[in-house]
Write a protein that holds these residues in place. Structure first.
Motif: not given
Ligand SMILES: [Zn+2]
Length: 276
Positions: A124-129, A235-239, A222-231
């Motif tokens: 939860a904290s990784a997703a927000t912090a 774009s192509a090539g986006q980190l 890596v834990y906490g490294s996701r840059m985007v969420e469901a929904g």
């Protein structure tokens, strides 16, 4: 006619003999109750010392405390002397430990619950912090190229592909932990979580490439490294994350899957033919 004695445990009985018997019985109950209370208190103390994070995150587990009085209320034979029963915190949760085995079992359960709670809190904290996210300093935020399809990792050692006979459905792209992962194509994020089964920290993206629905999956980040969420739209090539070693993984790599029309394909020739 012989005298008939009807025993009652009611402390309000008018019969002094019955009241005395009840008192005697209640005294007999005091000792085990106190023992239970002490064991419970020790268990709570151990848990409080060993698992401080559990205290603030285990609302559900602590939501329904059961005291010895409450336990006793369900058993009319047990008259608990209030001053004895309320001296110490008697139990944690809904479990009363009375034997060493039960205490061990309870401690193991609490430890497991604490680990789960800590993992959930971490997620939860990784997703927000953003401060808990691994550093992106010097990292390209967009993959090189201009095509509709991009390599999800730009520098890697090819590993095992799908069709190995053990249910492996992706291509393992071996790269150091922290290597950036890019969306293979533009689309909608359909899943993104800190733990999806054996994928570990992972996400799935659905893309429409000239009318063909292509799903790409990215595992073991890596834990906490996701840059985007469901929904989210990407774009192509986006980190989108960083190469890691989470889930069912033994060594840092990206597990990259591609499904076209719901069927697993080999990503290696698909990327070679389409990425640019
Ligand atoms: Zn794999």
């Amino acid at each position: 006619m012989p005298e008939t004695t009807i025993e009652t445990t009611s402390p309000t009985s008018a019969d002094p003999t019955a009241r005395q018997k009840a008192a005697t019985r209640s005294a007999a109950f005091v000792r085990p109750v106190r023992t239970v209370a002490i064991l419970g208190a020790v268990g709570a103390l151990v848990a409080a010392i060993a698992l401080p994070a559990f205290v603030s995150t285990s609302g559900a587990a602590d939501a329904a405390p059961v005291t010895t009085e409450q336990l006793a209320a369900g058993n009319s034979q047990s008259i608990v002397v209030a001053s004895e029963a309320t001296q110490a915190p008697s139990t944690r949760g809904q479990f009363v430990a009375t034997t060493p085995d039960e205490i061990e079992k309870r401690k193991a359960e609490e430890a497991a619950a604490a680990r789960a709670a800590a993992a959930a809190a971490s997620a939860a904290s990784a997703a927000t912090a953003s401060s808990s996210r691994p550093s992106l300093a010097g990292m390209a935020l967009v993959a090189p190229g201009s095509g509709a399809v991009r390599y999800p990792v730009t520098s890697f050692t090819p590993g095992e592909g799908p069709g190995s006979g053990r249910g492996h459905e992706g291509w393992d792209m071996i790269a150091p932990e922290g290597t950036p992962i890019y969306a293979a194509a533009a689309g909608t994020v359909t899943a993104s979580a800190e733990s999806i089964g054996g994928y570990g920290v992972s996400m799935m993206i659905m893309s429409n490439l000239n009318g063909t629905m292509v799903e790409s999956r990215y595992g073991h980040m890596v834990y906490g490294s996701r840059m985007v969420e469901a929904g989210d739209q990407v774009s192509a090539g986006q980190l989108i994350g960083l190469v890691g070693n989470t889930g069912n993984s033994y060594g840092s790599h990206l597990h990259f899957e591609v499904r076209i029309g719901g069927s697993v394909i080999d990503p290696e020739p698909w990327l070679a033919a389409n990425a640019g």
